[in-house]
Motif scaffolding. Structure first.
Motif, PDB file in Angstrom:
ATOM      1  N   ALA A   1       5.818   0.663  -3.761  1.00  0.00           N
ATOM      2  CA  ALA A   1       6.884   0.228  -2.861  1.00  0.00           C
ATOM      3  C   ALA A   1       6.335   0.116  -1.451  1.00  0.00           C
ATOM      4  CB  ALA A   1       8.039   1.223  -2.876  1.00  0.00           C
ATOM      5  N   VAL A   2       7.143  -0.462  -0.578  1.00  0.00           N
ATOM      6  CA  VAL A   2       6.878  -0.369   0.853  1.00  0.00           C
ATOM      7  C   VAL A   2       7.585   0.884   1.357  1.00  0.00           C
ATOM      8  CG1 VAL A   2       7.126  -1.444   3.110  1.00  0.00           C
ATOM      9  CG2 VAL A   2       6.696  -2.867   1.083  1.00  0.00           C
ATOM     10  N   TYR A   3       6.849   1.729   2.051  1.00  0.00           N
ATOM     11  CA  TYR A   3       7.374   2.995   2.540  1.00  0.00           C
ATOM     12  C   TYR A   3       7.675   2.902   4.033  1.00  0.00           C
ATOM     13  CZ  TYR A   3       6.412   5.345  -1.851  1.00  0.00           C
ATOM     14  OH  TYR A   3       6.429   5.736  -3.173  1.00  0.00           O
ATOM     15  N   TYR A   4       8.848   3.391   4.390  1.00  0.00           N
ATOM     16  CA  TYR A   4       9.316   3.355   5.770  1.00  0.00           C
ATOM     17  C   TYR A   4       9.697   4.757   6.231  1.00  0.00           C
ATOM     18  CZ  TYR A   4      10.224  -1.566   4.561  1.00  0.00           C
ATOM     19  OH  TYR A   4      10.121  -2.869   4.137  1.00  0.00           O
ATOM     20  N   CYS A   5       9.592   4.994   7.525  1.00  0.00           N
ATOM     21  CA  CYS A   5      10.158   6.220   8.090  1.00  0.00           C
ATOM     22  C   CYS A   5      11.228   5.820   9.099  1.00  0.00           C
ATOM     23  CB  CYS A   5       9.100   7.097   8.726  1.00  0.00           C
ATOM     24  SG  CYS A   5       8.177   6.360  10.092  1.00  0.00           S
TER      25      CYS A   5
ATOM     26  N   SER B   1      17.216   0.345  13.227  1.00  0.00           N
ATOM     27  CA  SER B   1      16.277  -0.689  12.813  1.00  0.00           C
ATOM     28  C   SER B   1      15.138  -0.044  12.036  1.00  0.00           C
ATOM     29  CB  SER B   1      15.743  -1.446  14.019  1.00  0.00           C
ATOM     30  OG  SER B   1      15.035  -0.577  14.884  1.00  0.00           O
ATOM     31  N   TRP B   2      14.397  -0.877  11.359  1.00  0.00           N
ATOM     32  CA  TRP B   2      13.285  -0.432  10.538  1.00  0.00           C
ATOM     33  C   TRP B   2      11.986  -1.057  11.016  1.00  0.00           C
ATOM     34  CZ3 TRP B   2      14.179   3.214   6.796  1.00  0.00           C
ATOM     35  CH2 TRP B   2      15.509   3.418   6.435  1.00  0.00           C
ATOM     36  N   GLY B   3      10.894  -0.318  10.849  1.00  0.00           N
ATOM     37  CA  GLY B   3       9.581  -0.852  11.171  1.00  0.00           C
ATOM     38  C   GLY B   3       9.068  -1.726  10.045  1.00  0.00           C
ATOM     39  N   GLN B   4       7.787  -2.039  10.086  1.00  0.00           N
ATOM     40  CA  GLN B   4       7.200  -2.917   9.078  1.00  0.00           C
ATOM     41  C   GLN B   4       6.869  -2.177   7.795  1.00  0.00           C
ATOM     42  OE1 GLN B   4       4.005  -5.302  10.560  1.00  0.00           O
ATOM     43  NE2 GLN B   4       5.340  -6.433  11.949  1.00  0.00           N
ATOM     44  N   GLY B   5       6.795  -0.863   7.854  1.00  0.00           N
ATOM     45  CA  GLY B   5       6.481  -0.084   6.673  1.00  0.00           C
ATOM     46  C   GLY B   5       5.015  -0.144   6.321  1.00  0.00           C
ATOM     47  N   THR B   6       4.658   0.583   5.280  1.00  0.00           N
ATOM     48  CA  THR B   6       3.288   0.573   4.774  1.00  0.00           C
ATOM     49  C   THR B   6       3.329   0.460   3.259  1.00  0.00           C
ATOM     50  OG1 THR B   6       1.152   1.732   4.851  1.00  0.00           O
ATOM     51  CG2 THR B   6       3.118   3.122   4.691  1.00  0.00           C
ATOM     52  N   GLN B   7       2.536  -0.449   2.720  1.00  0.00           N
ATOM     53  CA  GLN B   7       2.568  -0.752   1.285  1.00  0.00           C
ATOM     54  C   GLN B   7       1.788   0.296   0.488  1.00  0.00           C
ATOM     55  OE1 GLN B   7       4.025  -3.529  -0.546  1.00  0.00           O
ATOM     56  NE2 GLN B   7       3.451  -2.176  -2.249  1.00  0.00           N
ATOM     57  N   VAL B   8       2.415   0.811  -0.538  1.00  0.00           N
ATOM     58  CA  VAL B   8       1.756   1.700  -1.498  1.00  0.00           C
ATOM     59  C   VAL B   8       1.798   1.018  -2.854  1.00  0.00           C
ATOM     60  CG1 VAL B   8       1.892   3.908  -2.708  1.00  0.00           C
ATOM     61  CG2 VAL B   8       2.315   3.804  -0.234  1.00  0.00           C
ATOM     62  N   THR B   9       0.634   0.851  -3.453  1.00  0.00           N
ATOM     63  CA  THR B   9       0.544   0.231  -4.767  1.00  0.00           C
ATOM     64  C   THR B   9      -0.205   1.170  -5.697  1.00  0.00           C
ATOM     65  OG1 THR B   9       0.500  -1.979  -3.783  1.00  0.00           O
ATOM     66  CG2 THR B   9      -0.208  -1.775  -6.071  1.00  0.00           C
ATOM     67  N   VAL B  10       0.431   1.518  -6.809  1.00  0.00           N
ATOM     68  CA  VAL B  10      -0.172   2.417  -7.791  1.00  0.00           C
ATOM     69  C   VAL B  10      -0.444   1.610  -9.049  1.00  0.00           C
ATOM     70  CG1 VAL B  10       0.052   4.581  -9.043  1.00  0.00           C
ATOM     71  CG2 VAL B  10       1.168   4.310  -6.815  1.00  0.00           C
ATOM     72  N   SER B  11      -1.701   1.512  -9.399  1.00  0.00           N
ATOM     73  CA  SER B  11      -2.083   0.738 -10.576  1.00  0.00           C
ATOM     74  C   SER B  11      -2.089   1.619 -11.822  1.00  0.00           C
ATOM     75  CB  SER B  11      -3.455   0.121 -10.369  1.00  0.00           C
ATOM     76  OG  SER B  11      -4.434   1.130 -10.228  1.00  0.00           O
TER      77      SER B  11
ATOM     78  N   GLN C   1      11.185   4.397  18.388  1.00  0.00           N
ATOM     79  CA  GLN C   1      10.241   3.502  17.742  1.00  0.00           C
ATOM     80  C   GLN C   1       9.280   4.319  16.883  1.00  0.00           C
ATOM     81  OE1 GLN C   1      10.500   0.132  17.992  1.00  0.00           O
ATOM     82  NE2 GLN C   1      12.339   0.540  19.180  1.00  0.00           N
ATOM     83  N   LEU C   2       9.158   3.939  15.607  1.00  0.00           N
ATOM     84  CA  LEU C   2       8.300   4.637  14.673  1.00  0.00           C
ATOM     85  C   LEU C   2       7.351   3.644  14.019  1.00  0.00           C
ATOM     86  CD1 LEU C   2      11.112   6.748  12.989  1.00  0.00           C
ATOM     87  CD2 LEU C   2       9.421   7.618  14.594  1.00  0.00           C
ATOM     88  N   ALA C   3       6.154   4.103  13.670  1.00  0.00           N
ATOM     89  CA  ALA C   3       5.174   3.250  13.016  1.00  0.00           C
ATOM     90  C   ALA C   3       4.583   3.962  11.816  1.00  0.00           C
ATOM     91  CB  ALA C   3       4.074   2.865  13.997  1.00  0.00           C
ATOM     92  N   GLU C   4       4.592   3.279  10.678  1.00  0.00           N
ATOM     93  CA  GLU C   4       4.068   3.852   9.443  1.00  0.00           C
ATOM     94  C   GLU C   4       2.636   3.379   9.203  1.00  0.00           C
ATOM     95  OE1 GLU C   4       8.454   2.650   9.007  1.00  0.00           O
ATOM     96  OE2 GLU C   4       6.592   1.650   9.575  1.00  0.00           O
ATOM     97  N   SER C   5       1.837   4.239   8.585  1.00  0.00           N
ATOM     98  CA  SER C   5       0.474   3.880   8.225  1.00  0.00           C
ATOM     99  C   SER C   5       0.013   4.748   7.076  1.00  0.00           C
ATOM    100  CB  SER C   5      -0.468   4.056   9.426  1.00  0.00           C
ATOM    101  OG  SER C   5      -0.517   5.418   9.819  1.00  0.00           O
ATOM    102  N   GLY C   6      -1.120   4.354   6.479  1.00  0.00           N
ATOM    103  CA  GLY C   6      -1.731   5.172   5.443  1.00  0.00           C
ATOM    104  C   GLY C   6      -1.565   4.668   4.025  1.00  0.00           C
ATOM    105  N   GLY C   7      -0.845   3.580   3.846  1.00  0.00           N
ATOM    106  CA  GLY C   7      -0.668   3.047   2.508  1.00  0.00           C
ATOM    107  C   GLY C   7      -1.946   2.448   1.958  1.00  0.00           C
TER     108      GLY C   7
END
Length: 120
Positions: A92-96, A109-119, A3-9
């Protein structure tokens, strides 16, 4: 199954930086190579970067090489993705996931990911 969890987006301007974290409570986290992947709207999920179990070897997609840095701290069961010189195309949504160093995901399986948005 690890089980992995992404954060920081977040939202950042072009040229900015973000650092993503991928954490796990797995007892043997250090025995897994880990990869970062991303999925932009209406696009297939793609490989971004991977790191070996001990952290000595890394691999990057051509589109991020020289701008992104993958690292890990096995004492903290965490893999990081430092993203510099961000571009709108990095949005994009980033996943590990557990992965081969070549960038093939191994986890089922994949986690929920973390959203990165670059304006722009």
């Amino acid at each position: 199954q690890v089980q992995l969890a992404e954060s920081g987006g977040g939202l950042v301007q072009t040229g900015g930086s973000l650092k993503l974290s991928c954490t796990s409570s797995a007892r043997y986290f250090s025995t897994y190579a880990i990869g970062w992947f991303r999925q932009a709207p209406e696009k297939e999920r793609e490989f971004v970067a991977a790191i070996s179990r001990g952290g000595a070897s890394t691999n990057y997609a051509e589109s991020v090489a020289g701008r992104f840095t993958i690292s890990r701290d096995n004492a903290k069961n965490t893999v990081y993705l430092q993203m510099d010189s961000l571009k709108p195309a990095d949005t994009a949504v980033y996943y590990c996931n557990t992965a081969s160093l070549r960038g093939i995901p191994v986890g089922g399986s994949w986690g929920q990911g973390t959203q990165v948005t670059v304006s722009s």
